[in-house]
Design a protein around this motif. Structure first.
Motif, PDB file in Angstrom:
ATOM      1  N   TYR A  72      -2.121  -4.705 -29.773  1.00  0.00           N
ATOM      2  CA  TYR A  72      -2.708  -4.894 -30.746  1.00  0.00           C
ATOM      3  C   TYR A  72      -3.732  -3.043 -31.564  1.00  0.00           C
ATOM      4  O   TYR A  72      -2.515  -2.352 -31.026  1.00  0.00           O
ATOM      5  N   GLN A  73      -3.653  -3.325 -32.285  1.00  0.00           N
ATOM      6  CA  GLN A  73      -4.260  -2.051 -33.520  1.00  0.00           C
ATOM      7  C   GLN A  73      -5.561  -1.219 -32.522  1.00  0.00           C
ATOM      8  O   GLN A  73      -6.220  -2.251 -32.202  1.00  0.00           O
ATOM      9  N   PRO A  74      -5.819  -0.843 -32.754  1.00  0.00           N
ATOM     10  CA  PRO A  74      -6.839  -0.251 -31.920  1.00  0.00           C
ATOM     11  C   PRO A  74      -7.984  -0.421 -32.309  1.00  0.00           C
ATOM     12  O   PRO A  74      -8.172  -0.532 -33.380  1.00  0.00           O
ATOM     13  N   TYR A 116       2.566  -0.870 -27.725  1.00  0.00           N
ATOM     14  CA  TYR A 116       2.046  -0.944 -29.456  1.00  0.00           C
ATOM     15  C   TYR A 116       2.946  -2.554 -30.139  1.00  0.00           C
ATOM     16  O   TYR A 116       3.478  -1.947 -30.022  1.00  0.00           O
ATOM     17  N   TRP A 119     -10.389   9.444 -28.716  1.00  0.00           N
ATOM     18  CA  TRP A 119      -9.663   8.656 -29.800  1.00  0.00           C
ATOM     19  C   TRP A 119      -8.189   9.095 -29.071  1.00  0.00           C
ATOM     20  O   TRP A 119      -7.514   8.538 -30.444  1.00  0.00           O
ATOM     21  N   LEU A 120      -8.277   8.710 -28.286  1.00  0.00           N
ATOM     22  CA  LEU A 120      -6.826   8.019 -27.525  1.00  0.00           C
ATOM     23  C   LEU A 120      -6.212   7.174 -27.220  1.00  0.00           C
ATOM     24  O   LEU A 120      -7.119   6.344 -28.030  1.00  0.00           O
ATOM     25  N   PRO A 121      -4.818   6.529 -28.406  1.00  0.00           N
ATOM     26  CA  PRO A 121      -4.441   5.278 -28.498  1.00  0.00           C
ATOM     27  C   PRO A 121      -4.563   4.708 -27.124  1.00  0.00           C
ATOM     28  O   PRO A 121      -4.637   4.934 -25.527  1.00  0.00           O
ATOM     29  N   PRO A 122      -4.746   3.269 -27.412  1.00  0.00           N
ATOM     30  CA  PRO A 122      -4.730   2.581 -25.983  1.00  0.00           C
ATOM     31  C   PRO A 122      -4.057   1.958 -25.183  1.00  0.00           C
ATOM     32  O   PRO A 122      -3.952   1.709 -24.392  1.00  0.00           O
ATOM     33  N   TYR A 123      -2.816   2.286 -26.262  1.00  0.00           N
ATOM     34  CA  TYR A 123      -1.238   2.538 -25.189  1.00  0.00           C
ATOM     35  C   TYR A 123      -0.603   3.347 -24.806  1.00  0.00           C
ATOM     36  O   TYR A 123      -1.238   4.209 -24.980  1.00  0.00           O
ATOM     37  N   SER A 129       6.474   6.565 -23.815  1.00  0.00           N
ATOM     38  CA  SER A 129       7.071   5.724 -25.237  1.00  0.00           C
ATOM     39  C   SER A 129       8.546   5.862 -25.102  1.00  0.00           C
ATOM     40  O   SER A 129       7.995   5.094 -26.525  1.00  0.00           O
TER      41      SER A 129
END
Length: 212
Positions: A67-69, A91, A208-212, A170
């Motif tokens: 998903y996108q955020p 991501y 504000w952290l990305p979900p992945y 990552s």
């Protein structure tokens, strides 16, 4: 608190106690509210997604979250937990980028499902078809699921030692490595945050952290 108490129990508890209260708000920038969801809606969407996963007999399986955020990710993450499925955030691949990292995660996690949005589903599924002959993944667009399915959800028996999700690195310096996070880990971390920040029901938290 019971050793069987999980995030699923917490969300359902809030859906009963304060169904109309805002659970999450997604900001497009520092001020513009793009979307929001109340606890009742959050529980309903999670149950509907879980029902679809249960129809595949997916309990104990791994599911990619592509998903996108946004709020769709949160609903899908909870949907996995409601179904006893191990969520695996990653991501979504960009248009012209290699999906080698994603395929490495699929292979390592032995993921059988991928949850995403309708707008991303075909693009990502096509990439898998073109680049992968070994890993067979069933794609589900969670934003097209009928919410009436929520009533067909069967609560999954969970304990805190059960695996909740896999968090991957990552992979920028090598193959992505996964960390196993249990339902108990989630509760312990949430309790630690609440204790350290002295959280109160009327307070609002921002991430504000990305979900992945």
């Amino acid at each position: 608190m019971s050793n069987n108490f999980t995030l699923v129990d917490r969300v359902q508890e809030q859906a009963i106690k304060q169904p109309g209260k805002t659970a999450f708000t997604f900001l497009q920038d520092s001020e513009t509210i793009l979307d929001s969801i109340i606890f009742e809606q959050l529980d309903t969407q999670a149950r509907a997604i879980a029902t679809v996963l249960q129809s595949y007999g997916a309990k104990g399986e791994r599911a990619l979250l592509l998903y996108q955020p946004g709020l769709e990710f949160i609903c899908a993450f909870l949907g996995c937990l409601y179904a006893g499925v191990v969520a695996t955030p990653a991501y979504p691949p960009r248009a012209n980028n290699s999906i080698s990292r994603l395929l490495a995660i699929v292979k390592d996690a032995e993921a059988k499902f991928a949850l995403t949005t309708h707008s991303l589903k075909e693009k990502i599924a096509t990439k898998f078809t073109n680049h992968s002959s070994e890993e067979k993944v069933t794609f589900i667009a969670t934003d097209k699921i009928d919410l009436n399915l929520a009533k067909d959800w069967h609560k999954t028996k969970l304990i805190q030692d059960d695996l909740a999700f896999l968090q991957y690195t990552s992979g920028s310096t090598g193959k992505p490595k996964g960390v196993m996070v249990s339902h108990g880990n989630i509760i312990a971390n949430s309790e630690s945050i609440a204790r350290c920040f002295q959280n109160k029901p009327e307070q609002v938290g921002v991430s504000w952290l990305p979900p992945y």
